[in-house]
Design a protein around this motif. Structure first.
Motif, PDB file in Angstrom:
ATOM      1  N   HIS A  71       0.829  -1.213   0.000  1.00  0.00           N
ATOM      2  CA  HIS A  71       0.000   0.000   0.000  1.00  0.00           C
ATOM      3  C   HIS A  71       0.859   1.257   0.000  1.00  0.00           C
ATOM      4  O   HIS A  71       0.558   2.234  -0.691  1.00  0.00           O
ATOM      5  CB  HIS A  71      -0.911  -0.027   1.221  1.00  0.00           C
ATOM      6  CG  HIS A  71      -1.803   1.154   1.364  1.00  0.00           C
ATOM      7  ND1 HIS A  71      -2.526   1.695   0.316  1.00  0.00           N
ATOM      8  CD2 HIS A  71      -2.103   1.931   2.449  1.00  0.00           C
ATOM      9  CE1 HIS A  71      -3.222   2.737   0.737  1.00  0.00           C
ATOM     10  NE2 HIS A  71      -2.971   2.909   2.028  1.00  0.00           N
ATOM     11  N   ALA A  72       1.940   1.247   0.775  1.00  0.00           N
ATOM     12  CA  ALA A  72       2.783   2.439   0.935  1.00  0.00           C
ATOM     13  C   ALA A  72       3.969   2.455  -0.018  1.00  0.00           C
ATOM     14  O   ALA A  72       4.721   3.431  -0.029  1.00  0.00           O
ATOM     15  CB  ALA A  72       3.285   2.512   2.380  1.00  0.00           C
ATOM     16  N   ASN A  73       4.147   1.378  -0.792  1.00  0.00           N
ATOM     17  CA  ASN A  73       5.328   1.248  -1.650  1.00  0.00           C
ATOM     18  C   ASN A  73       6.591   1.421  -0.822  1.00  0.00           C
ATOM     19  O   ASN A  73       7.512   2.166  -1.178  1.00  0.00           O
ATOM     20  CB  ASN A  73       5.297   2.272  -2.792  1.00  0.00           C
ATOM     21  CG  ASN A  73       6.326   1.980  -3.869  1.00  0.00           C
ATOM     22  OD1 ASN A  73       6.739   0.834  -4.058  1.00  0.00           O
ATOM     23  ND2 ASN A  73       6.780   3.004  -4.576  1.00  0.00           N
ATOM     24  N   ALA A  74       6.631   0.721   0.295  1.00  0.00           N
ATOM     25  CA  ALA A  74       7.713   0.878   1.257  1.00  0.00           C
ATOM     26  C   ALA A  74       8.937   0.051   0.864  1.00  0.00           C
ATOM     27  O   ALA A  74       8.836  -0.963   0.165  1.00  0.00           O
ATOM     28  CB  ALA A  74       7.238   0.458   2.653  1.00  0.00           C
ATOM     29  N   VAL A  75      10.081   0.501   1.355  1.00  0.00           N
ATOM     30  CA  VAL A  75      11.342  -0.203   1.147  1.00  0.00           C
ATOM     31  C   VAL A  75      11.570  -1.146   2.320  1.00  0.00           C
ATOM     32  O   VAL A  75      11.478  -0.731   3.483  1.00  0.00           O
ATOM     33  CB  VAL A  75      12.511   0.794   1.040  1.00  0.00           C
ATOM     34  CG1 VAL A  75      13.847   0.054   0.960  1.00  0.00           C
ATOM     35  CG2 VAL A  75      12.328   1.695  -0.173  1.00  0.00           C
ATOM     36  N   VAL A  76      11.846  -2.418   2.031  1.00  0.00           N
ATOM     37  CA  VAL A  76      12.123  -3.391   3.083  1.00  0.00           C
ATOM     38  C   VAL A  76      13.587  -3.248   3.501  1.00  0.00           C
ATOM     39  O   VAL A  76      14.500  -3.334   2.666  1.00  0.00           O
ATOM     40  CB  VAL A  76      11.843  -4.826   2.603  1.00  0.00           C
ATOM     41  CG1 VAL A  76      12.199  -5.828   3.703  1.00  0.00           C
ATOM     42  CG2 VAL A  76      10.382  -4.973   2.200  1.00  0.00           C
ATOM     43  N   ALA A  91      12.619   9.645   0.452  1.00  0.00           N
ATOM     44  CA  ALA A  91      11.352   9.896   1.144  1.00  0.00           C
ATOM     45  C   ALA A  91      10.459   8.662   1.185  1.00  0.00           C
ATOM     46  O   ALA A  91       9.298   8.746   1.581  1.00  0.00           O
ATOM     47  CB  ALA A  91      10.612  11.046   0.465  1.00  0.00           C
ATOM     48  N   HIS A  92      11.006   7.514   0.762  1.00  0.00           N
ATOM     49  CA  HIS A  92      10.202   6.288   0.772  1.00  0.00           C
ATOM     50  C   HIS A  92       9.920   5.832   2.196  1.00  0.00           C
ATOM     51  O   HIS A  92      10.814   5.879   3.053  1.00  0.00           O
ATOM     52  CB  HIS A  92      10.931   5.159   0.039  1.00  0.00           C
ATOM     53  CG  HIS A  92      10.898   5.280  -1.450  1.00  0.00           C
ATOM     54  ND1 HIS A  92       9.783   4.999  -2.196  1.00  0.00           N
ATOM     55  CD2 HIS A  92      11.850   5.655  -2.339  1.00  0.00           C
ATOM     56  CE1 HIS A  92      10.032   5.186  -3.466  1.00  0.00           C
ATOM     57  NE2 HIS A  92      11.291   5.598  -3.590  1.00  0.00           N
ATOM     58  N   PRO A  93       8.728   5.343   2.488  1.00  0.00           N
ATOM     59  CA  PRO A  93       8.478   4.671   3.763  1.00  0.00           C
ATOM     60  C   PRO A  93       9.364   3.431   3.877  1.00  0.00           C
ATOM     61  O   PRO A  93       9.816   2.888   2.871  1.00  0.00           O
ATOM     62  CB  PRO A  93       6.994   4.296   3.687  1.00  0.00           C
ATOM     63  CG  PRO A  93       6.418   5.201   2.650  1.00  0.00           C
ATOM     64  CD  PRO A  93       7.516   5.429   1.656  1.00  0.00           C
TER      65      PRO A  93
END
Length: 234
Positions: A71-76, A91-93
């Motif tokens: 959903h947030a296109n977050a970086v693991v 600025a990535h989650p």
């Protein structure tokens, strides 16, 4: 009549790697995880830039984290190599799953939290314990973690466990009678990980024996697993 898969049964079924779906539509919500699910759904309207989902193994933290990541296109971010990810995060989650599985990288986590806050972004951490139990000795990190929003996920209740077991069988294209599902809910350890293991074992044995999944087969399988023989064929 219990519906089974339409393809011919195999004497020695191959491991087809049946994946567990991690989409939002496949999330079973009950009182044990509703608060965490609501928080994931309301992103980016979060009470804090840093959120911790805390709960025991098998409580569904990974599923919720996967929903949020998509959903947030977050970086693991790898919990063991946090520093390597900060420079390219922008600025990535960010998401760290099982942050307390080993020793917490305190310096790395402190700098990651600062980077996320400075970018006006968000960070999701999943853990088995509340941050106060992580043994953090860095005062600045402890202060940052106290300001985080922590949501507890409890062990699955009957409603959640039954829904997950039914879904896991559906993932394998197997329909099982409700009374068999309810029997499993009453007998197995209250863990989604255990539910996955027992469904996989029941499906395999039913295919090998060319028989439907009945209460008797469920009882036999659970008894063997209870006796610590779960790694052996029955």
């Amino acid at each position: 009549m219990t519906a089974q898969r339409t393809d011919p049964p195999r004497q020695l079924p191959l491991d087809l790697g049946h994946g567990t779906g991690y989409s939002r539509d496949e999330l079973v919500v009950s009182g044990t995880n509703s608060q965490a699910a609501a928080l994931v759904d309301r992103w980016p309207d979060w009470p804090s830039p840093v959120v911790v989902l805390a709960g025991p193994a098998g409580s569904g933290k990974t599923h919720l984290a996967a929903i949020w990541r998509a959903h947030a296109n977050a970086v693991v971010v790898d919990a063991g190599r946090i520093g390597d990810s900060i420079a390219n995060l922008g600025a990535h989650p960010a998401l760290i799953d099982d942050v307390d599985a080993g020793a917490v990288d305190e310096q790395g986590l402190f700098h990651l939290i600062n980077a996320v806050r400075g970018a006006g972004s968000t960070l999701l951490l999943t853990a088995r314990r509340f941050p106060a139990a992580w043994g953090v000795s860095l005062p600045d990190l402890a202060s940052r973690l106290k300001a985080a929003a922590t949501v507890e996920i409890h062990e699955p209740d009957d409603l959640l466990l039954a829904g997950v077991i039914t879904k896991l069988f559906a993932d394998r294209q197997v329909e099982v009678e409700p009374h068999v599902v309810q029997y499993l809910v009453r007998r197995i350890e209250r863990s989604l990980a255990t539910a996955m293991r027992v469904v996989e074992r029941l499906d395999r044995i039913a295919l090998e024996r060319k028989m439907p999944i009945t209460r008797a087969l469920a009882a036999e399988t659970v008894s063997v697993m209870d006796e610590g023989q779960g790694e052996f064929e029955i």
